[in-house]
Motif scaffolding. Structure first.
Motif, PDB file in Angstrom:
ATOM      1  N   ARG A   7       0.813  -1.214   0.000  1.00 33.62           N
ATOM      2  CA  ARG A   7       0.000   0.000   0.000  1.00 33.62           C
ATOM      3  C   ARG A   7       0.846   1.264   0.000  1.00 33.62           C
ATOM      4  O   ARG A   7       0.382   2.320  -0.400  1.00 33.62           O
ATOM      5  N   SER A   8       2.090   1.149   0.469  1.00 34.30           N
ATOM      6  CA  SER A   8       2.932   2.344   0.540  1.00 34.30           C
ATOM      7  C   SER A   8       3.746   2.554  -0.731  1.00 34.30           C
ATOM      8  O   SER A   8       4.463   3.540  -0.841  1.00 34.30           O
ATOM      9  N   LEU A   9       3.642   1.660  -1.686  1.00 33.29           N
ATOM     10  CA  LEU A   9       4.374   1.819  -2.943  1.00 33.29           C
ATOM     11  C   LEU A   9       3.525   2.580  -3.960  1.00 33.29           C
ATOM     12  O   LEU A   9       2.364   2.234  -4.181  1.00 33.29           O
ATOM     13  N   PRO A  10       4.088   3.601  -4.583  1.00 36.72           N
ATOM     14  CA  PRO A  10       3.330   4.327  -5.601  1.00 36.72           C
ATOM     15  C   PRO A  10       3.197   3.484  -6.875  1.00 36.72           C
ATOM     16  O   PRO A  10       4.186   3.121  -7.506  1.00 36.72           O
ATOM     17  N   LEU A  11       1.973   3.158  -7.231  1.00 41.59           N
ATOM     18  CA  LEU A  11       1.727   2.283  -8.382  1.00 41.59           C
ATOM     19  C   LEU A  11       2.110   2.920  -9.706  1.00 41.59           C
ATOM     20  O   LEU A  11       2.360   2.218 -10.685  1.00 41.59           O
ATOM     21  N   ILE A  12       2.191   4.234  -9.740  1.00 44.35           N
ATOM     22  CA  ILE A  12       2.516   4.918 -10.987  1.00 44.35           C
ATOM     23  C   ILE A  12       3.941   4.588 -11.447  1.00 44.35           C
ATOM     24  O   ILE A  12       4.293   4.802 -12.599  1.00 44.35           O
ATOM     25  N   VAL A  13       4.738   4.034 -10.536  1.00 40.21           N
ATOM     26  CA  VAL A  13       6.083   3.599 -10.922  1.00 40.21           C
ATOM     27  C   VAL A  13       6.001   2.467 -11.954  1.00 40.21           C
ATOM     28  O   VAL A  13       6.914   2.294 -12.764  1.00 40.21           O
ATOM     29  N   ILE A  14       4.896   1.740 -11.969  1.00 35.36           N
ATOM     30  CA  ILE A  14       4.697   0.681 -12.976  1.00 35.36           C
ATOM     31  C   ILE A  14       4.692   1.293 -14.375  1.00 35.36           C
ATOM     32  O   ILE A  14       5.267   0.741 -15.309  1.00 35.36           O
TER      33      ILE A  14
ATOM     34  N   LEU B 190       6.192   4.060 -15.279  1.00 40.18           N
ATOM     35  CA  LEU B 190       7.575   4.465 -15.558  1.00 40.18           C
ATOM     36  C   LEU B 190       8.407   3.276 -16.015  1.00 40.18           C
ATOM     37  O   LEU B 190       9.136   3.357 -17.014  1.00 40.18           O
ATOM     38  N   ILE B 191       8.280   2.177 -15.327  1.00 37.75           N
ATOM     39  CA  ILE B 191       9.022   0.965 -15.695  1.00 37.75           C
ATOM     40  C   ILE B 191       8.575   0.460 -17.056  1.00 37.75           C
ATOM     41  O   ILE B 191       9.400   0.118 -17.904  1.00 37.75           O
ATOM     42  N   LEU B 192       7.264   0.424 -17.290  1.00 34.80           N
ATOM     43  CA  LEU B 192       6.727  -0.038 -18.571  1.00 34.80           C
ATOM     44  C   LEU B 192       7.234   0.823 -19.723  1.00 34.80           C
ATOM     45  O   LEU B 192       7.670   0.310 -20.759  1.00 34.80           O
ATOM     46  N   TYR B 193       7.208   2.140 -19.552  1.00 38.62           N
ATOM     47  CA  TYR B 193       7.709   3.036 -20.588  1.00 38.62           C
ATOM     48  C   TYR B 193       9.173   2.736 -20.897  1.00 38.62           C
ATOM     49  O   TYR B 193       9.565   2.628 -22.058  1.00 38.62           O
ATOM     50  N   ASN B 194       9.982   2.612 -19.843  1.00 34.38           N
ATOM     51  CA  ASN B 194      11.414   2.375 -20.043  1.00 34.38           C
ATOM     52  C   ASN B 194      11.690   1.035 -20.706  1.00 34.38           C
ATOM     53  O   ASN B 194      12.557   0.941 -21.570  1.00 34.38           O
TER      54      ASN B 194
ATOM     55  N   LEU C 117      -1.725   2.835 -25.171  1.00 33.81           N
ATOM     56  CA  LEU C 117      -1.914   1.821 -24.136  1.00 33.81           C
ATOM     57  C   LEU C 117      -1.152   2.200 -22.868  1.00 33.81           C
ATOM     58  O   LEU C 117      -1.679   2.093 -21.758  1.00 33.81           O
ATOM     59  N   ILE C 118       0.076   2.656 -23.022  1.00 38.80           N
ATOM     60  CA  ILE C 118       0.866   3.057 -21.849  1.00 38.80           C
ATOM     61  C   ILE C 118       0.207   4.247 -21.148  1.00 38.80           C
ATOM     62  O   ILE C 118       0.143   4.291 -19.917  1.00 38.80           O
TER      63      ILE C 118
ATOM     64  N   PHE D  59       6.082  10.562 -22.513  1.00 36.87           N
ATOM     65  CA  PHE D  59       6.805  10.591 -21.245  1.00 36.87           C
ATOM     66  C   PHE D  59       6.551  11.899 -20.499  1.00 36.87           C
ATOM     67  O   PHE D  59       6.499  11.918 -19.266  1.00 36.87           O
ATOM     68  N   PHE D  60       6.368  12.985 -21.234  1.00 35.20           N
ATOM     69  CA  PHE D  60       6.014  14.252 -20.601  1.00 35.20           C
ATOM     70  C   PHE D  60       4.705  14.114 -19.833  1.00 35.20           C
ATOM     71  O   PHE D  60       4.582  14.574 -18.696  1.00 35.20           O
ATOM     72  N   PHE D  61       3.703  13.472 -20.438  1.00 40.91           N
ATOM     73  CA  PHE D  61       2.424  13.272 -19.761  1.00 40.91           C
ATOM     74  C   PHE D  61       2.577  12.380 -18.534  1.00 40.91           C
ATOM     75  O   PHE D  61       1.937  12.620 -17.497  1.00 40.91           O
ATOM     76  N   ILE D  62       3.401  11.345 -18.625  1.00 40.95           N
ATOM     77  CA  ILE D  62       3.661  10.490 -17.464  1.00 40.95           C
ATOM     78  C   ILE D  62       4.294  11.319 -16.351  1.00 40.95           C
ATOM     79  O   ILE D  62       3.921  11.213 -15.179  1.00 40.95           O
TER      80      ILE D  62
END
Length: 148
Positions: A5-12, A14-18, A64-65, A116-119
């Motif tokens: 619960r303390s992990l920010p899911l939006i990092v997914i 970021l990882i997916l984009y990379n 999709l991303i 990536f700017f939008f992310i």
């Protein structure tokens, strides 16, 4: 201890984009020019749907991303309404994710895209909304400000 619960899911996102940007290949100069992106893999069409009046809707990997990022952002907004130690950790980690996105956007050529700017902007809004909603919810829970 760090909970899920303390992990920010939006990092997914970021990882997916990379993963897509760095493993998808650079493409030819013609593909880059046609796509308008330094990583033409984001312009690859996943679904093409003919519309009623003759237009065609094209759903790309980049779309999709962005859709996944928006869904994760929604979940992050819901998580911001909870108070507690996990919420504080989530807000702090969200700030770190935003800083990583900002640095990557400014420094890494593959991240110099509108997608990536939008992310990056969504991670910024996540940080601001997380703190704002968290303060508002905590204020309501504690009962400060009586009249509003």
């Amino acid at each position: 201890m760090l909970s899920i619960r303390s992990l920010p899911l939006i990092v997914i996102a970021l990882i997916l984009y990379n993963v897509v940007a760095f493993l998808g290949g650079q493409g030819t100069p013609e593909a880059i020019q046609a796509c308008g992106s330094t990583a033409p893999v984001f312009c690859k069409i996943l679904v093409s749907v003919p519309m009623l009046k003759g237009g065609v809707w094209k759903f790309t990997i980049g779309d999709l991303i962005l859709l996944i990022t928006l869904l994760l952002f929604f979940v992050e907004l819901i998580k911001a309404t909870y108070t507690g130690t996990a919420a504080i950790t989530d807000h702090a980690l969200s700030m770190i994710v935003f800083i990583i996105c900002l640095i990557e956007f400014l420094v890494v050529p593959q991240a110099a895209t509108s997608l990536f700017f939008f992310i990056t902007i969504l991670t910024l809004i996540d940080v601001i909304a997380g703190y704002t909603i968290g303060i508002r919810v905590a204020r309501r829970d504690i009962g400060f400000g009586g009249g509003d």
